[in-house]
Design a protein around this motif. Structure first.
Motif, PDB file in Angstrom:
ATOM      1  N   ALA A  66       0.853  -1.192   0.000  1.00 51.40           N
ATOM      2  CA  ALA A  66       0.000   0.000   0.000  1.00 51.40           C
ATOM      3  C   ALA A  66       0.887   1.239   0.000  1.00 51.40           C
ATOM      4  O   ALA A  66       2.014   1.209   0.514  1.00 51.40           O
ATOM      5  N   THR A  67       0.369   2.324  -0.543  1.00 52.03           N
ATOM      6  CA  THR A  67       1.162   3.547  -0.678  1.00 52.03           C
ATOM      7  C   THR A  67       1.543   4.147   0.675  1.00 52.03           C
ATOM      8  O   THR A  67       2.607   4.754   0.796  1.00 52.03           O
ATOM      9  N   TRP A  68       0.723   3.998   1.689  1.00 52.53           N
ATOM     10  CA  TRP A  68       0.984   4.593   3.005  1.00 52.53           C
ATOM     11  C   TRP A  68       1.957   3.778   3.851  1.00 52.53           C
ATOM     12  O   TRP A  68       2.362   4.209   4.925  1.00 52.53           O
ATOM     13  N   CYS A  69       2.334   2.602   3.399  1.00 52.05           N
ATOM     14  CA  CYS A  69       3.149   1.666   4.177  1.00 52.05           C
ATOM     15  C   CYS A  69       4.641   1.972   3.998  1.00 52.05           C
ATOM     16  O   CYS A  69       5.187   1.789   2.910  1.00 52.05           O
ATOM     17  N   ILE A 109      -4.649 -11.104   3.362  1.00 47.81           N
ATOM     18  CA  ILE A 109      -3.431 -10.326   3.588  1.00 47.81           C
ATOM     19  C   ILE A 109      -3.645  -9.517   4.870  1.00 47.81           C
ATOM     20  O   ILE A 109      -4.486  -8.633   4.916  1.00 47.81           O
ATOM     21  N   ARG A 110      -2.909  -9.846   5.916  1.00 44.20           N
ATOM     22  CA  ARG A 110      -3.080  -9.216   7.226  1.00 44.20           C
ATOM     23  C   ARG A 110      -1.987  -8.220   7.543  1.00 44.20           C
ATOM     24  O   ARG A 110      -2.152  -7.366   8.400  1.00 44.20           O
ATOM     25  N   SER A 111      -0.838  -8.368   6.898  1.00 47.56           N
ATOM     26  CA  SER A 111       0.239  -7.404   7.090  1.00 47.56           C
ATOM     27  C   SER A 111       0.876  -7.154   5.734  1.00 47.56           C
ATOM     28  O   SER A 111       0.841  -8.018   4.854  1.00 47.56           O
ATOM     29  N   ILE A 112       1.405  -5.948   5.570  1.00 48.71           N
ATOM     30  CA  ILE A 112       2.065  -5.628   4.312  1.00 48.71           C
ATOM     31  C   ILE A 112       3.425  -5.037   4.632  1.00 48.71           C
ATOM     32  O   ILE A 112       3.597  -4.454   5.708  1.00 48.71           O
ATOM     33  N   ALA A 125       3.489 -20.345  -1.727  1.00 49.04           N
ATOM     34  CA  ALA A 125       4.352 -19.869  -0.649  1.00 49.04           C
ATOM     35  C   ALA A 125       4.014 -18.420  -0.340  1.00 49.04           C
ATOM     36  O   ALA A 125       3.513 -17.695  -1.206  1.00 49.04           O
ATOM     37  N   ARG A 126       4.300 -18.031   0.909  1.00 48.05           N
ATOM     38  CA  ARG A 126       4.014 -16.667   1.348  1.00 48.05           C
ATOM     39  C   ARG A 126       5.072 -16.230   2.342  1.00 48.05           C
ATOM     40  O   ARG A 126       5.535 -17.013   3.156  1.00 48.05           O
ATOM     41  N   GLN A 127       5.428 -14.948   2.273  1.00 51.47           N
ATOM     42  CA  GLN A 127       6.419 -14.367   3.177  1.00 51.47           C
ATOM     43  C   GLN A 127       5.983 -12.938   3.495  1.00 51.47           C
ATOM     44  O   GLN A 127       5.827 -12.133   2.590  1.00 51.47           O
ATOM     45  N   ALA A 128       5.779 -12.633   4.774  1.00 52.23           N
ATOM     46  CA  ALA A 128       5.423 -11.280   5.189  1.00 52.23           C
ATOM     47  C   ALA A 128       6.665 -10.531   5.637  1.00 52.23           C
ATOM     48  O   ALA A 128       7.613 -11.126   6.147  1.00 52.23           O
ATOM     49  N   GLY A 129       6.647  -9.218   5.424  1.00 53.39           N
ATOM     50  CA  GLY A 129       7.747  -8.372   5.877  1.00 53.39           C
ATOM     51  C   GLY A 129       8.624  -7.902   4.734  1.00 53.39           C
ATOM     52  O   GLY A 129       8.747  -8.567   3.710  1.00 53.39           O
ATOM     53  N   ALA A 130       9.225  -6.731   4.945  1.00 54.30           N
ATOM     54  CA  ALA A 130      10.100  -6.146   3.924  1.00 54.30           C
ATOM     55  C   ALA A 130      11.382  -6.966   3.794  1.00 54.30           C
ATOM     56  O   ALA A 130      11.903  -7.480   4.783  1.00 54.30           O
TER      57      ALA A 130
END
Length: 145
Positions: A66-69, A109-112, A125-130
């Motif tokens: 998201a743009t605000w993230c 999607i709970r975190s971006i 597969a999925r990975q959250a976090g920068a």
């Protein structure tokens, strides 16, 4: 394994059949004649997302952001660097979860930022976090893509 791969054009959304052994030879779209690989992630809406994850024979890596993230903004240039390294073996997409809330909800999607890897329409597969570019590339390759 087929010796032909289906690839969705990042410009006109046409589905192209390309000999698999020619993916690295800078193939162009049969319809609009633009390059099928640009070395950059492709921002997509829901329709583009669906077409790319279901019609590409290569894996598709999606950055839900998201743009605000702040972390999303920090990761964006790394995702672009990863695209240059992962194409033509992987297609990279970006989905703005504010603009495409239905997709964010459908995939829980709970975190971006969240990276999701798809094969033939299914999330594998999925990975959250920068992450930095090297980490993105390493994670994708660890998934067999």
């Amino acid at each position: 394994m087929s010796d032909m791969s289906h690839l969705v054009c990042p410009h006109c959304q046409a589905v192209n059949r390309v000999p698999t052994d020619r993916l690295a030879a800078s193939p162009t779209c049969g319809q609009c004649h633009q390059p099928l690989f640009t070395g950059h992630p492709l921002a997509v809406d829901e329709a583009g997302f669906q077409k790319h994850i279901t019609r590409n024979d290569i894996p598709v890596l999606v950055d839900f952001w998201a743009t605000w993230c702040g972390p999303c903004q920090m990761m964006a240039p790394h995702f672009t660097q990863a695209a240059a390294q992962l194409e033509p073996r992987v297609r990279l997409l970006k989905v703005d979860t504010d603009a495409e809330q239905a997709l964010g909800n459908r995939y829980a999607i709970r975190s971006i930022p969240t990276l999701a890897l798809f094969r033939r329409g299914r999330e594998v597969a999925r990975q959250a976090g920068a992450m930095q570019a090297a980490g993105i590339v390493q994670w994708v390759r660890a998934q067999g893509a």
